[in-house]
Scaffold this active site. Structure first.
Site, short mmCIF file in Angstrom:
data_model
loop_
_atom_site.label_atom_id
_atom_site.label_comp_id
_atom_site.label_asym_id
_atom_site.label_seq_id
_atom_site.Cartn_x
_atom_site.Cartn_y
_atom_site.Cartn_z
N ARG A 20 0.90 -1.05 0.14
CA ARG A 20 -0.11 0.25 0.05
C ARG A 20 0.70 1.60 0.14
O ARG A 20 0.04 2.40 1.02
CB ARG A 20 -1.06 0.15 1.45
CG ARG A 20 -1.47 -0.54 0.90
CD ARG A 20 -3.33 -1.41 0.12
NE ARG A 20 -4.07 -1.92 0.28
CZ ARG A 20 -4.05 -2.96 0.05
NH1 ARG A 20 -3.31 -3.92 -0.12
NH2 ARG A 20 -4.96 -3.64 0.62
N SER B 209 -10.65 -1.61 4.12
CA SER B 209 -9.92 -1.58 4.99
C SER B 209 -9.37 -0.27 6.07
O SER B 209 -8.75 0.38 5.03
CB SER B 209 -8.27 -2.38 4.71
OG SER B 209 -8.47 -4.08 4.55
N GLU C 125 -5.08 3.15 7.16
CA GLU C 125 -4.43 3.23 5.53
C GLU C 125 -4.91 3.79 4.40
O GLU C 125 -4.97 4.40 3.55
CB GLU C 125 -4.75 1.51 5.24
CG GLU C 125 -4.78 1.24 4.10
CD GLU C 125 -5.77 0.51 3.16
OE1 GLU C 125 -5.98 0.68 2.09
OE2 GLU C 125 -5.97 -0.67 3.42
N1 EPU Z 1 -9.28 -11.39 10.96
C1 EPU Z 1 -10.21 -11.71 11.82
N2 EPU Z 1 -10.70 -11.40 12.08
C2 EPU Z 1 -11.11 -9.91 11.48
C3 EPU Z 1 -10.69 -9.98 10.25
C4 EPU Z 1 -9.57 -11.22 9.86
O1 EPU Z 1 -10.10 -13.03 12.63
O2 EPU Z 1 -12.78 -9.45 12.02
C5 EPU Z 1 -8.13 -12.42 10.31
C6 EPU Z 1 -8.98 -14.10 9.13
O3 EPU Z 1 -9.74 -14.60 10.46
C7 EPU Z 1 -7.79 -14.36 8.96
C8 EPU Z 1 -6.62 -12.64 8.88
O4 EPU Z 1 -7.30 -11.98 9.91
O5 EPU Z 1 -7.43 -15.60 8.72
C9 EPU Z 1 -6.75 -11.69 7.49
O6 EPU Z 1 -8.24 -11.90 7.18
P1 EPU Z 1 -8.80 -11.03 5.74
O7 EPU Z 1 -8.28 -12.49 4.57
O8 EPU Z 1 -9.68 -10.11 5.38
O9 EPU Z 1 -7.87 -10.58 4.97
P2 EPU Z 1 -7.27 -8.89 5.66
O10 EPU Z 1 -5.91 -9.16 6.01
O11 EPU Z 1 -7.84 -8.44 6.99
C10 EPU Z 1 -6.10 -7.78 2.97
C11 EPU Z 1 -6.68 -6.74 2.82
C12 EPU Z 1 -7.86 -6.70 2.24
C13 EPU Z 1 -7.90 -7.15 1.35
C14 EPU Z 1 -7.66 -8.82 2.04
C15 EPU Z 1 -7.48 -10.13 1.26
C16 EPU Z 1 -5.25 -5.26 4.45
C17 EPU Z 1 -5.33 -3.27 4.75
N3 EPU Z 1 -6.15 -5.42 3.63
O12 EPU Z 1 -7.40 -7.84 4.84
O13 EPU Z 1 -7.80 -5.05 0.98
O14 EPU Z 1 -9.00 -7.30 0.51
O15 EPU Z 1 -6.16 -8.72 2.55
O16 EPU Z 1 -6.43 -10.26 0.26
O17 EPU Z 1 -3.79 -5.49 3.52
C18 EPU Z 1 -8.24 -2.62 0.80
O18 EPU Z 1 -7.07 -2.17 2.00
O19 EPU Z 1 -9.37 -1.69 1.42
C19 EPU Z 1 -9.15 -4.61 1.77
C20 EPU Z 1 -10.30 -4.98 2.11
#
Ligand code: EPU
Length: 333
Positions: A162, A234, A329
């Protein structure tokens, strides 16, 4: 050219914050952008895209710039790839849909990310194991002081998670006008992130269209539609911690999710926020999405200050519990 004084910014930010800008200018060509340049020499300005990564915390005392440069053109077509040059104001997801219709692959994991093409190149948008830097070849810009064009190749953009030169050393110095992306004619699926593989219907052959549909389904199941409930995706970045900190955390929280990255270990901020008890909770009209705690939402009529207060409280709580700093972010204005 569109030029509005005292412009309500409600239609220009997905958080649904009704801030006011002194002036809003939308240009639809590089020539029109050059005409705007004298106006912004003495006045604060902010260049926005689709407004999907912004939080206005007060009225904007200056000029909001927005591009209306559109168009998708094929600039290189070989046996194994195709390069397309796209205007900064095209909607990113329309571009993804176009590439798939043309039988091209590479962008499917980035389906349904809100925002416009210009911001894709500034922000290095990413999801499901792919970042847009993997597709970008060139970023065409205009210097906002001199009006001179400057083309950055992908290396010169200094992309990171990012992150780009346009958010660091060159912040607010250049406006992106066109981005050239390279798409593949041979499909190499990226299915290793999270639950994509599990979500795919195993009776069908894996195609870019099927991956796109699957990702759209996963995103819609977790991320609120900004047209229904204001949000900016996010809100926080996932922090990268060094291995010592990671080992300490893992010992205490053996079920903690994590991803190994080049410079350490990435811990999902959404998980930490949930562990702090914030998932589905709110402070006034600012809320934490009950399905994905990384997303802050406008519960209806929230001010930018209310969202910021929730952000700060969550950062403090996460620090207190994990001794890890998380940071937004979203661009806070
Ligand atoms: N998790 C939790 N609780 C929550 C949210 C997540 O335990 O409330 C755990 C999930 O179970 C999983 C891990 O955290 O094990 C990762 O969660 P997720 O796959 O939903 O992805 P994220 O890391 O929370 C990032 C990006 C998203 C993108 C997703 C999928 C960032 C800041 N965000 O989220 O991007 O869609 O991965 O690749 O890197 C965005 O930038 O606006 C965005 C939505």
């Amino acid at each position: 050219m569109i030029d509005i004084r005292h412009c309500h910014l409600l239609p220009y930010n997905t958080f649904g914050i009704d801030a006011l800008a002194d002036r809003f200018i939308e240009y639809s060509s590089e020539e029109e952008l050059r005409q705007v340049i004298p106006c912004i020499q003495q006045t604060p300005y902010l260049h926005i895209g689709g407004g999907s990564n912004l939080l206005f915390t007060s009225d904007f005392k200056g000029i909001i710039l927005h591009s209306a440069i559109k168009g998708i053109e094929v600039v290189e077509d070989t046996d194994d790839h195709c390069c397309i040059r796209v205007g900064a104001a095209e909607i990113w997801d329309d571009v993804v849909a176009y590439t798939i219709q043309q039988g091209l692959s590479g962008a499917e994991n980035l389906s349904l990310i809100p925002g416009e093409v210009g911001a894709s190149a500034v922000q290095n948008i990413g999801a499901y194991g792919v970042e847009v830097k993997d597709l970008i070849v060139l970023v065409e810009t205009i210097d906002l002081q001199t009006g001179q064009p400057r083309v950055f190749n992908v290396g010169e953009c200094r992309y990171g998670y990012r992150q780009s030169i346009f958010k660091q050393e060159l912040k607010n110095k250049y406006a992106v006008t066109y981005v050239t992306y390279r798409l593949n004619k041979t499909f190499t699926p990226h299915l290793d992130y999270g639950n994509i593989r599990r979500e795919l219907t195993n009776t069908e052959a894996v195609t870019p269209a099927l991956v796109r549909d699957t990702i759209i389904r996963i995103r819609k199941s977790k991320l609120p539609d900004p047209k229904v409930q204001g949000n900016a995706g996010s809100f926080f970045k996932n922090p990268v911690v060094d291995r010592e900190v990671f080992q300490r955390l893992l010992q205490k929280y053996p079920s903690m999710p994590y991803y190994e990255v080049e410079n350490g270990v990435k811990i999902p901020a959404g998980w930490m926020i949930e562990q702090c008890g914030w998932k589905g909770k709110n402070l006034g009209k600012a809320g934490v999405n009950p399905l994905q705690a990384l997303v802050l939402v406008n519960l209806g009529g929230a001010t930018g200050q209310e969202i910021l207060q929730l952000c700060n409280t969550i950062c403090q709580d996460v620090y207190q519990k994990f001794a890890v700093t998380i940071s937004p972010e979203v661009n806070i204005i």
